[in-house]
Design an enzyme around this catalytic site. Structure first.
Site, PDB file in Angstrom:
ATOM      1  N   HIS A 462       8.348 -22.155 -25.343  1.00  0.00           N
ATOM      2  CA  HIS A 462       9.372 -22.971 -24.678  1.00  0.00           C
ATOM      3  C   HIS A 462       9.045 -24.627 -24.873  1.00  0.00           C
ATOM      4  O   HIS A 462       8.978 -25.447 -23.835  1.00  0.00           O
ATOM      5  CB  HIS A 462       9.216 -22.984 -23.040  1.00  0.00           C
ATOM      6  CG  HIS A 462       9.512 -21.257 -22.785  1.00  0.00           C
ATOM      7  ND1 HIS A 462       8.653 -20.758 -21.630  1.00  0.00           N
ATOM      8  CD2 HIS A 462      10.223 -20.470 -23.389  1.00  0.00           C
ATOM      9  CE1 HIS A 462       9.063 -19.604 -21.662  1.00  0.00           C
ATOM     10  NE2 HIS A 462       9.792 -19.264 -22.510  1.00  0.00           N
ATOM     11  N   PRO A 463       9.597 -25.063 -26.015  1.00  0.00           N
ATOM     12  CA  PRO A 463       8.895 -26.396 -26.652  1.00  0.00           C
ATOM     13  C   PRO A 463      10.255 -27.150 -25.892  1.00  0.00           C
ATOM     14  O   PRO A 463      11.377 -26.627 -25.813  1.00  0.00           O
ATOM     15  CB  PRO A 463       8.925 -26.496 -27.882  1.00  0.00           C
ATOM     16  CG  PRO A 463       9.685 -25.111 -28.413  1.00  0.00           C
ATOM     17  CD  PRO A 463       9.617 -24.036 -27.404  1.00  0.00           C
TER      18      PRO A 463
END
Length: 520
Positions: A462-463
């Site tokens: 989940h950057p």
């Protein structure tokens, strides 16, 4: 054709929403540029096959530099490289985040990004199986459904978590987020409903360019005139008469800006790129969810197949069965006095080894936490000035002592759940057996849990945060100092949300399309 009104770079969760919404106006010409191929066939349709895309041509296959918080290991960072982007290879969980997340964005100075502002856009996208209410919408392009197949192990985990003191929550996207339960998913009749499936309709004014890599933006002063792209070895320039929207994700969006001369001037010169616009925060503020899984072999009957012709036929004809991926889990608090849950837990079938890259033949399940709103920050930088190079990514996972403390408590919570009799009766290995196999901490002591975290934690993919609202882009997602370039993806998040990022990315895409139409 090389001339368009709008060019959207990246056909991922947000990019498909931007292009789909803009092309609803037949009077504009929209190009959607995607480096990967079309997402066609069973690999992209059947939910349970998502992991088979990893480490293939459909995966950007990024990795970090050696991470001190992970014992010097490099973290594998899969990102979808096909139409639909990572929404074509993710686990399809529909999670928006907590209202506190968005209110925090607004409190940081980003007017119009509070929970009351973003909720209508979540509802606008949604066609929820449960129907419309205060928190959910129907009639939108994105199908959101309840899981169609729940394995007994997963149901037992939800019951065990309740027995361990965690309340049941029927809707993580409703009035409250705390508790455990069943995640809703972006599936339509049991098949994946990616952002591409949801938003991309065949329209004469929408051109989708696949296998086309964006190399750099072209500028006339501070106005972007177009973008150089490579289609299967042929380089050409696409021209935009109105605006260019960069929706390449938290790694590739800053990388393209940097390659185009937009970013920290000193860093650009050092990498051999002539600075066009000094914007120091491009590529900074990188955040991600880092966590770990405890894994246990099981006495329960293994999942049939799952990849058999009979199960595929069941899925396609009846919309259910084990080939429709399901996860359970929830949102927990590591202590008192917190404004929102600070831990998210996932529970899924299978034994997790080697960051999920080593296939497991034995039946079992894995579950574990990650820190929902990490304080640790990293960066995305140029490796060198060749536009085909992958970026240099440093996440600094678990660099912050508070992150480590929260994750340690999350692991303890999961160990307590693992001891509940509702679950132990179905597992073949207890905590001691899992620990002996390297699949759980050796004990509840801080040292043993910390060692497990250091050797087993990895990215939950989940950057965010590398083109941050308020510093790189303004409240309408316009790149500061440029006339007609916007960024629309999770890179604009000033702080990571409490949950998975696909739904928030789509919300950001919906908002970007509205900003563009309003300004036009």
């Amino acid at each position: 054709m090389t001339d368009y009104d709008y060019i959207v770079l990246g056909a991922g969760s947000a990019g498909c929403a931007v292009a789909g919404r803009l092309s609803e106006d037949p009077g504009v010409r929209v190009a959607l540029v995607e480096a990967g191929p079309p997402a066609a066939g069973r690999l992209f349709e059947i939910p349970a096959l998502f992991s088979r895309q990893m480490k293939t041509a459909y995966d950007w296959d990024f990795e970090t530099e050696p991470e001190p918080g992970l014992g010097g290991r490099r973290a594998y960072l899969p990102r979808g490289r096909a139409i639909g982007g990572t929404s074509s290879m993710n686990t399809m969980l529909y999670v928006r985040g907590h209202r506190h997340d968005y209110d925090t964005w607004e409190q940081l100075g980003n007017k119009g990004w509070g929970y009351a502002d973003v909720l209508p856009y979540f509802k606008k996208s949604e066609d929820n199986q449960r129907g419309a209410d205060e928190f959910h919408g129907i009639g939108g392009p994105l199908t959101v459904s309840d899981p169609v197949f729940v394995h007994p192990l997963l149901a037992a985990w939800v019951e065990a978590a309740q027995n361990a003191g965690h309340a049941f929550n029927p809707d993580f996207n409703g009035a409250e987020q705390d508790g455990v339960g069943y995640y809703q998913v972006t599936q339509r009749d049991g098949l994946r409903c990616s952002s591409a499936v949801a938003f991309l309709a065949e329209r004469p004014n929408l051109t989708v360019l696949t296998s086309t890599l964006a190399l750099r933006l072209r500028f006339d002063g501070t106005r972007a005139s177009g973008v150089d792209v490579d289609h299967l070895g042929t380089v050409r320039t696409l021209r935009a008469s109105r605006e260019i929207v960069v929706s390449l994700g938290a790694y590739n969006s800053p990388h393209l800006l940097l390659q185009s001369g937009v970013g920290p001037a000193g860093e650009l010169r050092a990498a051999g790129v002539e600075p066009l616009h000094d914007l120091p925060d491009v590529g900074r503020n990188l955040q991600d969810h880092a966590g770990c899984f405890l894994s246990f072999s099981s006495r329960a009957e293994p999942v049939p197949g799952p990849d058999t012709s009979a199960e595929e036929r069941r899925l396609r004809e009846h919309g259910d069965g084990p080939m429709a991926w399901t996860e359970v889990g929830g949102f927990l608090r590591s202590g008192d006095g917190l404004p929102a849950p600070d831990l998210q837990v996932h529970a899924a079938l299978g034994i997790v080894r080697d960051q999920g890259l080593t296939a497991s033949a034995e039946p079992g399940m894995s579950f574990g936490p990650y820190v929902a709103r990490p304080a640790s920050r990293g960066s995305v930088r140029l490796r060198h000035n060749h536009p085909y190079a992958k970026p240099r990514i440093v996440h600094n996972y678990l660099d912050d002592a508070d992150d480590r403390q929260r994750l340690r408590e999350g692991v303890r919570m999961c160990m307590r759940i693992a001891r509940e009799t509702r679950l132990t009766g179905m597992l073949d290995a207890d905590l001691a057996g899992a620990a002996a196999a390297g699949l759980a901490p050796a004990s509840d002591r801080d040292h043993d849990i910390d060692e497990f975290i250091r050797t087993q934690s990895f990215s939950f993919y989940h950057p965010s945060g590398t083109c941050v609202l308020g510093k790189v882009v303004d409240e309408k997602l316009r790149v500061r100092g440029l006339d007609n370039v916007r960024v629309a993806d999770t890179s604009v998040m000033p702080a990571l949300v409490t949950g998975n990022t696909n739904a928030p990315a789509i919300m950001i895409g919906e908002r970007a399309a509205d900003f563009l139409r309003g300004d036009a």
